[in-house]
Design a protein around this motif. Structure first.
Motif, PDB file in Angstrom:
ATOM      1  N   THR A 182      34.249  39.265  49.505  1.00  0.00           N
ATOM      2  CA  THR A 182      35.399  38.367  49.105  1.00  0.00           C
ATOM      3  C   THR A 182      35.297  37.228  48.459  1.00  0.00           C
ATOM      4  OG1 THR A 182      36.560  39.354  51.075  1.00  0.00           O
ATOM      5  CG2 THR A 182      37.743  37.496  49.824  1.00  0.00           C
ATOM      6  N   VAL A 183      34.190  36.475  48.716  1.00  0.00           N
ATOM      7  CA  VAL A 183      33.837  35.056  48.032  1.00  0.00           C
ATOM      8  C   VAL A 183      33.383  35.462  46.727  1.00  0.00           C
ATOM      9  CG1 VAL A 183      32.248  33.295  48.045  1.00  0.00           C
ATOM     10  CG2 VAL A 183      33.114  34.043  50.378  1.00  0.00           C
ATOM     11  N   PHE A 186      36.477  36.315  44.641  1.00  0.00           N
ATOM     12  CA  PHE A 186      37.411  35.223  44.337  1.00  0.00           C
ATOM     13  C   PHE A 186      36.711  34.301  43.103  1.00  0.00           C
ATOM     14  CE2 PHE A 186      37.912  30.658  44.549  1.00  0.00           C
ATOM     15  CZ  PHE A 186      39.432  30.557  44.660  1.00  0.00           C
ATOM     16  N   TYR A 187      35.338  34.220  43.156  1.00  0.00           N
ATOM     17  CA  TYR A 187      34.625  33.544  41.967  1.00  0.00           C
ATOM     18  C   TYR A 187      35.003  34.442  40.697  1.00  0.00           C
ATOM     19  CZ  TYR A 187      31.282  31.049  39.326  1.00  0.00           C
ATOM     20  OH  TYR A 187      30.758  30.371  38.308  1.00  0.00           O
ATOM     21  N   CYS A 189      37.634  36.066  39.894  1.00  0.00           N
ATOM     22  CA  CYS A 189      38.946  35.752  39.455  1.00  0.00           C
ATOM     23  C   CYS A 189      38.878  34.392  38.890  1.00  0.00           C
ATOM     24  CB  CYS A 189      39.879  36.136  40.574  1.00  0.00           C
ATOM     25  SG  CYS A 189      40.040  37.720  41.193  1.00  0.00           S
ATOM     26  N   TYR A 190      38.116  33.466  39.515  1.00  0.00           N
ATOM     27  CA  TYR A 190      38.229  32.174  39.051  1.00  0.00           C
ATOM     28  C   TYR A 190      37.430  32.074  37.592  1.00  0.00           C
ATOM     29  CZ  TYR A 190      36.520  27.410  38.361  1.00  0.00           C
ATOM     30  OH  TYR A 190      36.265  26.152  37.934  1.00  0.00           O
ATOM     31  N   SER A 265      42.386  39.829  50.426  1.00  0.00           N
ATOM     32  CA  SER A 265      41.012  40.540  49.795  1.00  0.00           C
ATOM     33  C   SER A 265      40.976  41.461  48.927  1.00  0.00           C
ATOM     34  CB  SER A 265      40.106  40.641  51.290  1.00  0.00           C
ATOM     35  OG  SER A 265      38.982  41.283  50.799  1.00  0.00           O
ATOM     36  N   LEU A 268      42.260  40.441  45.334  1.00  0.00           N
ATOM     37  CA  LEU A 268      41.048  39.873  44.929  1.00  0.00           C
ATOM     38  C   LEU A 268      39.879  40.719  44.276  1.00  0.00           C
ATOM     39  CD1 LEU A 268      40.495  36.756  47.130  1.00  0.00           C
ATOM     40  CD2 LEU A 268      41.762  36.521  44.834  1.00  0.00           C
ATOM     41  N   HIS A 269      39.764  41.791  45.207  1.00  0.00           N
ATOM     42  CA  HIS A 269      38.701  42.777  44.767  1.00  0.00           C
ATOM     43  C   HIS A 269      39.147  43.423  43.686  1.00  0.00           C
ATOM     44  CE1 HIS A 269      36.596  41.946  48.578  1.00  0.00           C
ATOM     45  NE2 HIS A 269      35.715  42.614  47.886  1.00  0.00           N
ATOM     46  N   ALA A 272      39.265  41.473  40.182  1.00  0.00           N
ATOM     47  CA  ALA A 272      37.901  41.321  39.977  1.00  0.00           C
ATOM     48  C   ALA A 272      37.252  42.611  39.340  1.00  0.00           C
ATOM     49  CB  ALA A 272      36.956  40.823  41.179  1.00  0.00           C
TER      50      ALA A 272
END
Length: 474
Positions: A182-183, A186-187, A189-190, A265, A268-269, A272
């Motif tokens: 998940t981290v 998220f990155y 997506c950032y 989560s 986000l996945h 991504a």
């Protein structure tokens, strides 16, 4: 006094290393930044190796976290790290620590030479050893590196069975993986929403090859904390399958608050995955979920989830959304019948079929693609792009090795399904069928691209192999 020192010897060694590093690194960095960075990594590497020797479980999780995040720190420091060597150091250190402990032969120990899945993995390793004698590949210069990689992944699968001894250990493994993934999601997506940082753009622009693999249709593909967009998309797809299946659990197993976190989560996945531009990943999700649907079609939550996913998939494929590059890229994976790259791949595969049929032991290691051109120039397969893990296996090692590889996949799926029908607890059944679905999705990916050779994917799939075997004894 001596007893106190022995009891805390690991902590004292780590403290001593850090005490040396604090004054040494700034001093050396002042004169040469690259030297300081290398010493910093060396200090942490030694400390991690000592920690791995002391605890196989800690070594397992450190290795797992390292392989997923180390590329991010590489890009920050603009300094390439020998990830394979670091991973080998941690895995071998954990293995040595395990062998040194008297408690290694405890209840739940596995006889790896009688376990069918590991037996066939050993057979695969032995066959690769014989392939080193293949006369069609005379250059043996890189065989040491090749077998070190094979041994790394085999030991990691064994290390998983040692680190995860109980159901609680397996539960924590999946939680740890979801959090770590998940981290990274998220990155990713950032990166898409705010653009790549200047230090990442500088790295991409260093060579035309990196720019070409990252740019599609004028749009940059994201890679999160991983090495490249291709493996990033595959890993996002694998974890998405796990998250979707967990959402079908009853509220007694996973309460509403945790399901909300899982949904966040999952979003986000999926985002991504879309931003990575990895079309194979788009196909992996419905492919993996198809197995889950066939096994659990009798459940109400499965039917509801299938209806929602079909509706969402139909909206993405046929909805009135035409200006979004990510959605257009997803559509080409399912409705792109005139995809030029796919047609070229099919033509290439048909052209080498006579070689496959006439060479049951293949053309030898390092004879296909760029490796063949570099290490075995003049070989009939040198420079040929396999564009598939299965094609590479059958070309380099023949259809005999292909049978062995498919047998590994068959046993993995068989174990998972046997565990599913054997377990009575809903959580255990969900994790068993999730593992089966992820393995099936991985098998799909091996046809479309060389996913088996990607480090992040290889580490995770060998960890799943260890989970599958360990679950058989619980």
């Amino acid at each position: 006094m001596l007893q106190s020192i022995r009891a805390y010897k690991t902590d004292l060694i780590l403290f001593a290393l850090m005490a040396i590093a604090v004054p040494a690194i700034p001093y050396l960095t002042a004169g040469n930044f690259r030297t300081g960075v290398l010493i910093l990594f060396a200090m942490f590497g030694i400390a991690l190796a000592i920690a791995c020797i002391n605890s196989a479980k800690l070594g397992f999780y450190i290795a797992l976290a390292t392989v997923i995040t180390v590329r991010f720190f590489e890009r920050i420091y603009q300094q390439e790290v020998p990830v394979g060597a670091v991973l080998d150091l941690m895995i071998f250190s954990a293995a040595i620590g395990t062998m040194m402990k008297k408690s290694r032969k405890t209840a739940g120990a596995i006889n790896y030479f009688r376990e069918p899945l590991f037996m066939i993995l050993f057979m695969q390793f032995g066959f690769y050893l014989l392939e080193s004698l293949n006369p069609m590949a005379p250059n043996k210069a890189t065989l040491g590196i090749f077998f070190r990689i094979l041994l790394r992944y085999l030991l990691f699968a064994i290390l998983t069975t040692i680190a995860l001894r109980t159901k609680k250990d397996i539960y924590f493994f999946f939680k740890f993986w979801i959090g770590l993934s998940t981290v990274s999601a998220f990155y990713g997506c950032y990166q898409e929403w705010f653009g790549l940082p200047s230090w990442e753009m500088a790295l991409i622009m260093t060579t035309p090859e990196k720019l070409m693999t990252t740019m599609i249709g004028g749009h940059l593909r994201v890679n999160g904390t991983m090495s490249d967009p291709a493996v990033y998309g595959l890993m996002m797809a694998i974890t998405s399958i796990l998250l979707i299946i967990l959402l079908t659990a009853s509220n007694a197993v996973i309460n509403l608050q945790r399901k909300v976190l899982i949904v966040i989560s999952l979003l986000l996945h999926l985002l991504a995955l879309g931003y990575s531009g990895t079309r194979t990943g788009y196909v992996m999700i419905p492919g993996g979920l198809l197995l889950f649907l066939l096994v659990t079609i009798h459940k109400r939550n499965t039917i509801l989830a299938a209806m929602f996913l079909i509706f969402a998939g139909g909206a993405i494929l046929f909805g009135p959304f035409y200006g979004n590059a990510t959605i257009n890229r997803v559509r080409t994976a399912f409705v792109g019948t005139e995809d030029a790259s796919l047609n070229v791949r099919e033509i290439n595969r048909h052209s080498v079929q006579p070689f496959m049929h006439s060479h049951p032991f293949g053309g030898g290691l390092f004879t296909v693609g760029g490796e063949g051109r570099a290490y075995n120039p003049g070989h009939p397969l040198a420079g040929f792009p396999p564009d598939s893990n299965l094609v590479r296996v059958v070309l380099e090692c023949g259809w005999v090795m292909l049978i062995i590889v498919l047998a590994v996949y068959y046993l993995q799926l068989r174990y998972c399904l046997a565990n599913y029908f054997r377990f009575t607890d809903e959580k255990d059944k969900l994790l068993a069928i999730s593992t089966a679905s992820m393995v099936f999705a991985f098998v799909i990916s091996t046809y479309a691209q060389e996913s088996g050779g990607l480090m992040e994917m290889a580490v995770f799939m060998n960890a799943l192999t260890g989970v599958i075997v360990r679950s058989k004894y619980l």
